[in-house]
Design a protein around this motif. Structure first.
Motif, mmCIF file in Angstrom:
data_model
loop_
_atom_site.group_PDB
_atom_site.id
_atom_site.type_symbol
_atom_site.label_atom_id
_atom_site.label_comp_id
_atom_site.label_asym_id
_atom_site.label_seq_id
_atom_site.Cartn_x
_atom_site.Cartn_y
_atom_site.Cartn_z
ATOM 1 N N SER A 6 19.384 -49.118 -35.908
ATOM 2 C CA SER A 6 21.159 -48.405 -34.616
ATOM 3 C C SER A 6 21.294 -49.001 -33.259
ATOM 4 O O SER A 6 20.250 -49.090 -32.850
ATOM 5 N N SER A 35 21.349 -47.032 -30.749
ATOM 6 C CA SER A 35 20.388 -46.822 -29.571
ATOM 7 C C SER A 35 19.130 -46.118 -30.187
ATOM 8 O O SER A 35 18.305 -46.682 -28.368
ATOM 9 N N THR A 36 18.755 -46.542 -31.507
ATOM 10 C CA THR A 36 17.127 -47.462 -31.731
ATOM 11 C C THR A 36 17.459 -49.376 -31.036
ATOM 12 O O THR A 36 16.079 -49.455 -30.139
ATOM 13 N N SER A 76 16.376 -48.434 -27.221
ATOM 14 C CA SER A 76 15.493 -48.589 -26.851
ATOM 15 C C SER A 76 14.503 -49.150 -26.381
ATOM 16 O O SER A 76 13.565 -50.007 -25.827
#
Length: 212
Positions: A37, A39-40, A43
């Motif tokens: 994703s 967001s992943t 990160s």
């Protein structure tokens, strides 16, 4: 070092064993597995080592052996064509004789395998300059034939040639709607294989993620 994947890499090595014609049905927009994703990906991007590229002058494509035999008579290219094509028919040597392939980079669909290249999401020369220069040949072979993650893509041949060895600071898919997924896939490959990013590359990837 390697990270665990949600789907074992072995699943990417499945190959038809029949020696007669084999037909394989796939979604029209089949894509490689294990794309994180946004967001992943963000990160993971932040966890990557930022460093200038190095050892570029010593790069040799032969240091990344490909395409290798995966199963029976099927090599890595043929496996990707079967995985990501629609209604792909292969002959006894595993060569695709018919089918269609959707190229997500430009949105084109092709019905001849000769019009399709298998793109290394992170190009081999880019990987070399980002840390693969220190790997063993065996590890470089695994990288160049990685079916378990989003490293290998079936795309329009001249689009792949336009990309060449460029990173996202230098080249992005001409189809702007694909750039979010492209960034997520690129980051995943760099993260999984423990490769570094340079500052311009990281900035471009961050910008691409903002479009997700």
């Amino acid at each position: 070092m390697h990270r665990d994947r949600a789907i074992p890499a072995a699943l990417g090595l499945v190959c038809a064993t029949a020696l007669t014609l084999v037909a394989t049905s796939q979604p029209a927009a089949a894509i490689p597995p294990n794309i994180p994703s946004a967001s992943t990906a963000a990160s993971r991007l932040n966890s990557l080592t930022v460093a200038a590229e190095s050892h570029g002058s010593t790069y040799d494509r032969d240091l990344f052996p490909h395409w290798i035999t995966i199963s029976g008579s099927c090599n890595t290219r043929e496996e990707v064509l079967k995985r990501d094509g629609t209604n792909v028919v292969t002959d006894s040597s595993c060569a695709a004789t018919s089918g269609s392939w959707y190229s997500p980079y430009d949105g084109a669909t092709w019905t001849a395998a000769s019009d399709v290249d298998i793109d290394h999401m992170v190009p081999l020369a880019e990987a070399w300059a980002s840390g693969a220069w220190s790997w063993t040949t065996s590890r470089r072979q695994q990288f160049a034939n990685d079916l378990g993650g989003p490293q290998l893509w079936a795309v329009t041949d001249n689009v792949n040639q336009s990309k060449s060895d460029k990173d996202p600071a230098e080249w992005q898919p001409p189809r702007t709607a694909e750039r979010c997924r492209y960034a997520r896939a690129w980051i995943q490959v760099k993260w999984y294989w423990g490769l570094s990013v340079d500052s311009a590359e990281k900035s471009s990837l961050s910008s691409m993620l903002s479009s997700c």
